[in-house]
Design an enzyme around this catalytic site. Structure first.
Site, PDB file in Angstrom:
ATOM      1  N   LYS A 145      -6.431   4.308   8.651  1.00 14.00           N
ATOM      2  CA  LYS A 145      -5.478   5.223   8.027  1.00 14.00           C
ATOM      3  C   LYS A 145      -6.017   6.653   8.039  1.00 14.00           C
ATOM      4  O   LYS A 145      -5.280   7.596   8.324  1.00 14.00           O
ATOM      5  CB  LYS A 145      -5.207   4.774   6.593  1.00 14.00           C
TER       6      LYS A 145
ATOM      7  N   SER B 286       0.796  -1.219   0.000  1.00 12.99           N
ATOM      8  CA  SER B 286       0.000   0.000   0.000  1.00 12.99           C
ATOM      9  C   SER B 286       0.829   1.270   0.000  1.00 12.99           C
ATOM     10  O   SER B 286       0.287   2.366  -0.076  1.00 12.99           O
ATOM     11  CB  SER B 286      -0.982   0.000   1.174  1.00 12.99           C
TER      12      SER B 286
END
Ligand code: ADP
Length: 800
Positions: A730, A687
């Site tokens: 996140k 990611s």
């Protein structure tokens, strides 16, 4: 030996007739000069001894070769014997004792007649003498050995040693010593047959050594046996004496007070029948043991455990949903979804107490309220609360206990927890089920499964107790930081309630309503004495903590309260108002001071978002370039997948160098270094692909990344942005760190629904599907060539 005696002996030796009768003996060997009593039972032999006594009193004593062959007549004797003088004859009940003194070794040359006893022709044998140092040395060691044997042996009088020292001839010395020792008959015969005195001594020394070893061994064994007997006898006598003394003093208690008190406790304690039986048996065993023995302690501890456990003690449930709601609200801000689920769960339990619902599992980063929810549940329904941590438990025995045969054995953590709870129906929190390990010592998760399974846990058996404990009334709640590592069979039994972490505003609220009042009173202060300004709290949250939960925030608030408490104790009066300025005074320099804008103002740095077990964090990716030869260096504890992402990002840029206005040969003359700082936390997963590519592009184009912008997403070689996992965590992390814009994969857009409205409003989201879009937003780069149209075969990826 006196001179005259020697002479007499020699005379006798010389006088020996050629023919003599033989007295066969079973297991004695008689040596010259030695006097020895022989038991004679055979009538013919007795007659022979009588006749000999009438005449010159001489005969030959010879040993029978095979003592077992009793039927053989006449018995076969060794060819070497000893001629001797009969000194005396004594009749006893068992037979006649004939005392014989040896005169000389003789060889039996020929048996002349066998009836009524054997008569043989004989020749006297002379010793082969030796003198010299060697013989002397041998004699010395013979004396030494003999002394040792005599010292060790209780049957041999010590005068023998002195006596042996008077024998100064090696041959006679050997004869004397061997005949006093109780040695095996064949050994004696061997010595008798050795005429060479040196050989004879040598053999004797060998035998003496063997004898000594035997003696020593015997002594050792005896001592051990004796010690054992002595100790137990001593204890026995002492105990008897004690009893007598107690009786005398009128303290007629048979049992020591300790046993008494255990007995009383046992009588009072409510126990299941099976347990009582075992306990009583153990107590009986205990009362017979010496309190000094290690066994006693083991048995005593075991009884204590049985007596301390809440086998039948339960608390009464008070399930009142209204009340429960109040309690949950009292301790927790917000968390409506979780609270409602808990209330439903309690409602079902109230309506159907027999129903064993699933086990609640709170999943979320540290400090998000998992433990305190558990406590609140216990409080709401009036149960006790216990908590054990399973973090790092690798051994089944930690759950189920060690068998009592191990030194220092204890019950497992489940039973220990119940002892603490003092009731058999507590709310029992199993922390960190995701950190259960597994290795060769057995699988703790299978033991845990048994604990949690309502079909099995009514008879949970702990290795230490070896008794079944009913866990069916216990209300188990588990917690975890992450869902994935929980073993699937365990997860199947649990209902997952997620706690993602708090936003800055939520933290502010919680701090004001819960943490500050609690810390103030815990530090012995009054609510009216202390006030925290909002800006101060914000400063603490932003610059002193960086977490999803509230642990550090609470700790910092606690630290300030502690400092204030000290000032109060030192006499300072008045109201303490904590402003932004005071925060720094109390807590020192901020821990997280970097100004994001400043840090990203240099080309080559991009901010990524990472998912971590503690909730999510921002991640700086730094790229730099130096003259070199085409190598790509990666540092910062990066995993393989992350390294591959970096390679892919570089390849993408090389293939698009022209479009992006980058020197197409940049990699030929340079080394590129990508570093992901911040901690020794290993980082992996795809990611960060978008972030690395952006950092590299920023470096190569010398344009810095837009400030307060963070990004996440995986990139393909062709520049397609693929979705990633953990968006919620996140985004929360980004908001905590003051990020204002986030680039994320288009396919992750749906995940934004779970994010609190407030944050969604604060942050600008850029959903993208291609790298060109990313570079445009982040660096203001325009691809010169017309964009290739987005490919339709985008593959959807699951979590990264
Ligand atoms: P965890 O068990 O998840 O690590 P804790 O239950 O120990 O976290 O919570 C840490 C601290 O934060 C505790 O003092 C707890 O009371 C407080 N806390 C957590 N969530 C909330 C909330 N929603 N409202 C009030 N206090 C909270």
């Amino acid at each position: 030996m006196e001179h005259e005696e020697v002479k007499e002996m020699e005379e006798k030796e010389q006088k020996l007739p050629e023919v003599l009768p033989i007295l066969p003996v079973r297991d004695s060997v008689i040596f010259p000069r030695m006097v020895i009593p022989l038991m004679v039972r055979d009538k013919e032999h007795l007659k022979m001894v009588d006749q000999v006594l009438q005449a010159d009193r001489l005969l030959v004593v010879a040993m029978i070769k095979d003592p077992e062959a009793t039927d053989k007549q006449p018995p076969e004797v060794h060819r070497v014997g000893t001629a001797g003088v009969v000194l005396k004859l004594t009749k006893t009940e068992e037979g006649t004792i004939v005392v014989v003194q040896g005169v000389s070794r003789v060889r039996i040359e020929e048996i002349l007649s066998t009836e009524p006893y054997q008569v043989a022709r004989i020749t006297p044998l002379q010793d082969v003498e030796h003198t010299g140092k060697e013989i002397e040395a041998m004699m010395t060691s013979t004396w030494g050995l003999f002394k040792e044997i005599v010292d060790l042996s209780p049957h041999l009088p010590s005068e023998l040693v002195q006596l042996s020292r008077n024998v100064d001839q090696p041959g006679p010395l050997a004869d004397m010593i061997i005949s006093t020792l109780n040695m095996e008959r064949n050994k004696k015969q061997e010595i008798l047959e050795l005429l060479d005195v040196k050989e004879r001594l040598k053999k004797l020394i060998l035998f003496l050594n063997e004898e000594l070893e035997l003696q020593k061994m015997g002594k050792r064994i005896q001592e051990q046996v004796k010690k054992g007997i002595d100790k137990s006898q001593r204890e026995y006598y002492l105990r008897e004496q004690l009893k007598a003394i107690q009786k005398e003093l009128g303290i007629d208690k048979e049992e020591p007070p300790e046993i008494q008190s255990i007995k009383e406790r046992l009588e009072k304690k409510a126990l299941p029948d099976a347990v009582r039986q075992v306990a009583e048996k153990e107590l009986e065993r205990l009362s017979k043991m010496s309190p000094m023995s290690p066994e006693y302690t083991v048995s005593r501890t075991y009884l204590d455990w049985i007596l301390d456990l809440p086998w039948l003690e339960s608390t009464e449930d008070t399930i009142d949903i209204q009340h429960a709601k109040k309690v949950l609200d009292k301790h927790h801000y917000n968390l409506e979804k979780v609270k409602n689920r808990i209330l439903e769960y309690l409602a079902v339990r109230k309506l159907n107490p027999e129903h064993k619902g699933p086990i609640l599992c709170f999943v979320g980063p540290p400090g998000t309220g998992k433990t305190s929810l558990g406590r609140a549940i216990a409080e709401a329904i009036g149960r006790k609360f216990v908590r054990i941590s399973l973090g790092g438990v690798r051994d089944e025995a930690e759950i189920r206990g060690h068998r009592r045969t191990y030194v220092g054995a204890l019950p497992g953590r489940i039973i220990q927890g119940l002892k603490k709870a003092k009731s058999n129906n507590p709310v029992f929190m199993l922390d960190e089920v995701d950190k259960l390990g597994m290795d060769f010592r057995g699988d703790p998760s299978s033991a845990l499964l048994e604990v949690l399974d309502p079909e099995q846990n009514y008879s949970f058996s702990d290795h230490y107790l070896e008794l079944e404990f009913d866990l069916s009334k216990v209300m188990f709640i588990t917690t975890a930081n992450q869902l994935d590592p929980i073993p699937a069979p365990l997860r199947d039994r649990m209902e997952i309630l997620e706690l993602v972490g708090y936003t800055e505003d939520e933290k502010l609220q919680i701090a004001t309503k819960f943490l500050i009042p609690r810390q103030i009173s815990e530090h012995g202060l009054k609510r009216s004495q202390v006030a925290f300004r909002k800006a101060a709290l914000r400063k603490i949250i932003r610059e002193y903590t960086r977490e999803a939960g509230l642990r550090n925030l609470e700790r910092e608030i606690g630290a300030i309260c502690r400092a204030i408490a000290r000032e109060v104790a030192e006499g300072k009066k008045g109201r303490f108002v904590v402003t932004e300025k005071e925060v720094e005074q109390y807590l020192g320099k901020p821990k997280y001071t970097y100004d994001m804008a400043e840090r990203t103002s240099v080309p080559g740095i991009a901010v990524g978002l990472a998912w971590t077990p503690t909730g999510g964090d921002i991640l700086f990716v730094e790229a730099t370039m130096m003259p070199g030869e085409k190598s790509l260096v990666l540092t910062g504890q990066l995993g393989d997948v992350m390294k591959e992402s970096a390679q892919a990002a570089l390849s993408y840029l090389r293939s698009r160098a022209h479009e992006l206005g980058i020197d197409p040969d940049f990699y030929k003359k340079n080394d590129i270094h990508i570093h992901v700082p911040a901690g020794a936390i290993p980082k992996d997963g795809p990611s960060a692909g978008v972030t690395m590519l952006t950092a590299l592009a920023s470096l190569l184009t010398r344009k810095s990344v837009k400030p307060r912008l963070a990004m996440t997403g995986e990139v393909t070689l062709r520049g397609i942005v693929l979705p990633v996992g953990g968006i919620k965590e996140k985004v929360l992390a980004a908001s905590r760190s003051g990020i204002k814009e986030i680039i994320l994969p288009k396919d992750n857009q749906k995940d934004l629904d779970e994010i609190p409205e407030k944050i969604r409003k604060q942050i600008k989201f850029h959903p993208v599907s291609r790298m060109e879009e990313v570079l445009e937003i982040a660096l203001g780069l325009n691809h010169k060539k017309a964009r290739t149209k987005p490919s339709s075969n985008k593959k959807k990826r699951s979590k990264s």
